[in-house]
Enzyme design. Sequence first.
Site, PDB file in Angstrom:
ATOM      1  CE1 TYR A  85      -3.666   2.595   0.926  1.00 39.97           C
ATOM      2  CE2 TYR A  85      -1.773   3.670   1.950  1.00 39.97           C
ATOM      3  CZ  TYR A  85      -3.066   3.725   1.465  1.00 39.97           C
ATOM      4  OH  TYR A  85      -3.749   4.913   1.512  1.00 39.97           O
ATOM      5  CD  GLU A 135      -5.937   4.353  -0.975  1.00 39.98           C
ATOM      6  OE1 GLU A 135      -6.084   4.781   0.184  1.00 39.98           O
ATOM      7  OE2 GLU A 135      -6.831   3.734  -1.580  1.00 39.98           O
TER       8      GLU A 135
END
Length: 381
Positions: A101, A189
Amino acid sequence: MKLHEYQSKQLFAQHGIPIPRGRMAMTAAEAKAIAEELHGRVVVKAQVLVGGRGKAGGIRLANSPEEALEIATQILAMQIKGFPVRKVLVDEAANIQSEIYLGVTNDRAARRPVMIASAEGGIEIEEVARTNPAKIARIHVDPLLGLREYQARDLAASIELPREHWRSFIDIARGLYAAYCACDATLAEINPLVITKAQTLLALDGKMVIDDNSLFRQTKLAEMRDLDEEAPAESEARKYGLTYIKLDGNIGCMVNGAGLAMATMDVIKVAGGNPANFLDIGGGAGADKVAAALEIILSDRAVKAVLLNVFGGITRCDEVARGILRALEQVSTKVPMVVRLVGTNEEEGRRLLAEKKMTTATSLLEAAEKAVALTRQEVAA
Ligand code: GDP
Ligand code: MN
């Protein structure tokens, strides 16, 4: 404003972040054509502005163009969390070794952006934060200096990324930060950023949220807005220059001024109720604006009472009252309303409303208590 995955990834690519080859399609036939161009396995991904598409069956691998056609047909007929799928992204399939991530957002408390990384990619970061907070690494970025290389390296080390990927990871982190700044984003993101079996890093998913207040200067991004994907009430509100955010309570609020709207929501809670929305009608609340706002509030079936809290400064209270009454001629409703008017000509404003048998209040707490009582009556009736 949220961007779709395919849009976010295009922006990432413009900042040097490696993304899979692929394109967006609006029909299954287009999806098949893209799969043919890409030769080989593809992944067909629903483009809706909600997370968890994978779990919902909106992301599937296809081994041939024919299969891509079939899968795209199915996905384009799906609804994910209430959102009909109108577009798919067809990307070259990746051979995933592991998922990371990487994201950047604004940390208001720290008054600067924060870059977040985790070796536990693929799943929602909120989930990791809950179950395994130690697995999340954070670095605050000085907005004047930007993301320094040592900081990106520090993140790579914190998530125990194998050394051979550091160079690429640093470039991606800096690219992501650059995209975040250049786009006036509030979130950028990559989840997952994958290490492929061929030992390269690749951004498989992308998500960007653009600050609506920057859209006046982000004209190219403003054009990317997908009106199909917005709650109709929010598009409607923007048309009239209203700021509307739906919440999950049952007291609709119509307020002039964002700060007053916040205070109103707080006082509703103090009175034991729950606001159904945030709505700032702004200054110069004429009848048309009030009518539009009222219609938007009432389009939410959960609303059991409406609280109008208006401070008459430049706009006089009697004018606002006339606006409300004219609006009520345009919008017929059985939902009870409480009006609190203060400021210039408030007595005259209240008198006009009382003539029409509307509930009025002088203090905000009184107004909130009356609104809460009205929702209770509704439930009892
Ligand atoms: P989200 O569920 O909406 O966040 O969608 P993502 O794009 O993040 O995809 C969810 C998951 O699907 C990823 O974490 C991967 O595990 C898997 N996935 C996505 N693209 C590919 C691909 O090209 N190949 C493989 N094998 N898996 C993929
Ligand atoms: Mn994802």
